[in-house]
Design an enzyme around this catalytic site. Structure first.
Site, mmCIF file in Angstrom:
data_model
loop_
_atom_site.group_PDB
_atom_site.id
_atom_site.type_symbol
_atom_site.label_atom_id
_atom_site.label_comp_id
_atom_site.label_asym_id
_atom_site.label_seq_id
_atom_site.Cartn_x
_atom_site.Cartn_y
_atom_site.Cartn_z
ATOM 1 N N ASP A 19 33.774 34.559 50.405
ATOM 2 C CA ASP A 19 34.121 35.694 49.567
ATOM 3 C C ASP A 19 32.956 35.885 48.588
ATOM 4 O O ASP A 19 32.136 34.970 48.417
ATOM 5 C CB ASP A 19 35.418 35.371 48.817
ATOM 6 N N ASP A 64 33.054 38.266 45.209
ATOM 7 C CA ASP A 64 33.432 38.441 43.801
ATOM 8 C C ASP A 64 34.293 37.281 43.317
ATOM 9 O O ASP A 64 35.348 37.005 43.885
ATOM 10 C CB ASP A 64 34.165 39.764 43.614
HETATM 11 C C1 XBP Z 1 36.760 41.871 45.113
HETATM 12 C C2 XBP Z 1 37.268 43.169 44.729
HETATM 13 C C3 XBP Z 1 36.352 44.278 44.653
HETATM 14 C C4 XBP Z 1 35.586 44.465 43.387
HETATM 15 C C5 XBP Z 1 35.135 45.886 43.307
HETATM 16 O O1 XBP Z 1 37.748 41.156 45.824
HETATM 17 O O2 XBP Z 1 38.438 43.359 44.544
HETATM 18 O O3 XBP Z 1 37.154 45.386 44.780
HETATM 19 O O4 XBP Z 1 36.396 44.172 42.280
HETATM 20 O O5 XBP Z 1 34.319 46.217 44.348
HETATM 21 P P1 XBP Z 1 37.335 39.929 46.729
HETATM 22 P P2 XBP Z 1 34.176 47.741 44.852
HETATM 23 O O6 XBP Z 1 36.603 38.972 45.847
HETATM 24 O O7 XBP Z 1 38.633 39.352 47.185
HETATM 25 O O8 XBP Z 1 36.508 40.458 47.853
HETATM 26 O O9 XBP Z 1 34.267 48.596 43.631
HETATM 27 O O10 XBP Z 1 32.821 47.808 45.500
HETATM 28 O O11 XBP Z 1 35.298 48.024 45.803
HETATM 29 MG MG MG Z 2 37.107 37.079 45.162
#
Ligand code: XBP
Ligand code: MG
Length: 256
Positions: free
Chosen positions: A10, A12
Site C-alpha cells: 500500500d 498512503d
Molecule cells: C489512500 C487513499 C487515497 C488518498 C487520496 O488509501 O484513500 O484516496 O487519501 O488519493 P490507501 P487520491 O492507503 O488504502 O490506498 O486523491 O489520489 O484518490
Molecule cells: Mg493506506
C-alpha cells in the site's frame, strides 16, 4: 507450501505518512483555488478517511458534512476537476521533498530487491501520486523497482474491496499464497485479507484504533537497526526491525 515471491505495498500511510500533511493540505489548496470555503481540519480528515479515493472522499464530505452545498450541474465533472487540481498540488508538495518515507521502508525495499523478490504497489491513490512519491524519496530509477503500480481508478471498486490486490496478482500471475501485503489501515487490511493475503500492518496516528485483529503482525513502524519497532500484535520472533527474514517467517506461518 507456497514460497514467498512478491511483496505488495500500500502507499498512503504505509510507505509514507501522506495523509495529514500531504493529501489533506492538497485538498484544502484545491478548495481555496476553486473559491470554495471548505476546509478539512485534521480531525474532520480523520473521519473522511473512512472513504478511500479522493473523488469519492469529496462526495462523501458533501453528503455527510456539507449538505447545504448546492451541487453544480455536471457534478461529476466538477469533482473530477477539483480532484485534478488536488493532484497537482499534492505532487507539487511531494516534489518539494516535504514527505519522507516511513522508518525502515527504504531499507526493506532494498533488501527485498537484493534477494530477488518481486515488488508491486496496490493503492487507491492516483498513479501520478505514487510515482511522485517514489521519485522524491528514492529517486527516479526507483519506479522501475516495482514490476507493477496498481493504482487509482484502474479498478472501479476501491479498498476495502479486494479488487486492486486481485488485479495486481492476476497481472503478475501470482497466487495470494506467493505474496504478502503491507498495509496501514482497516480499509487496507480488509482489501488484502479479502484477496487472501497474509498482511503486515504498520499503524499511524489516523489508524492506531482500527481493527487489525486478522493481521499477521501489527507494528508501530517497520523499524531500523537503531530504531526498534514496537510490536502491537503478533510475534516478531525476537526481531527488532522488519527485515526479509522476519517477512519470510510471517509469510510461512500464515501459509504453513
Ligand atoms: C489512500 C487513499 C487515497 C488518498 C487520496 O488509501 O484513500 O484516496 O487519501 O488519493 P490507501 P487520491 O492507503 O488504502 O490506498 O486523491 O489520489 O484518490
Ligand atoms: Mg493506506
Amino acid at each position: 507450501m507456497a514460497e514467498l515471491k512478491a511483496l505488495l505495498f500500500d502507499v498512503d500511510g504505509t510507505l509514507a505518512d501522506t495523509e495529514k500533511d500531504g493529501h489533506r493540505v492538497a485538498f484544502n489548496l484545491a478548495f481555496k483555488q476553486a473559491g470554495l470555503d471548505w476546509y478539512w481540519d485534521e480531525a474532520l480528515y480523520g473521519q473522511l478517511l473512512t472513504v478511500t479515493g479522493g473523488k469519492e472522499r469529496i462526495k462523501y464530505y458533501l453528503d455527510q458534512f456539507n449538505r447545504d452545498f448546492v451541487k453544480p450541474a455536471h457534478f461529476d465533472e466538477f469533482v473530477k476537476d477539483l480532484h485534478a487540481a488536488k493532484t497537482r498540488f499534492y505532487t507539487q508538495l511531494l516534489g518539494e521533498g516535504k514527505i519522507p518515507l516511513r522508518p525502515g521502508v527504504a531499507r526493506l525495499l532494498n533488501e527485498a530487491r537484493t534477494h530477488g523478490y518481486r515488488l508491486a504497489i496496490a493503492t487507491t491513490t492516483t498513479p501520478e501520486n505514487v510515482t511522485a512519491l517514489l521519485q522524491s524519496t528514492l529517486g527516479p530509477a526507483s519506479i522501475d523497482w516495482f514490476e507493477l503500480i496498481a493504482a487509482g481508478d484502474i479498478v472501479p471498486a476501491k479498498k476495502p474491496a479486494p479488487d486492486i490486490y486481485v488485479w495486481a496478482m492476476e497481472k503478475m500471475a501470482l497466487t495470494p499464497a506467493e505474496c504478502i501485503a503491507f498495509e496501514d489501515s482497516e480499509n487496507g487490511i480488509r482489501s488484502a485479507k479479502e484477496a487472501g493475503l497474509a498482511t503486515i500492518i504498520t499503524i499511524n496516528d489516523y489508524t492506531r484504533d482500527h481493527n487489525f485483529s486478522n493481521a499477521e503482525l501489527v507494528l508501530d513502524h517497520m523499524g531500523e537497526p537503531d530504531r526498534p519497532f514496537t510490536v502491537l500484535q503478533g510475534d516478531a520472533q525476537g526481531h527488532h526491525y522488519l527485515n526479509m527474514e522476519l517477512v519470510k517467517r510471517v509469510h510461512q506461518q500464515a501459509n504453513g
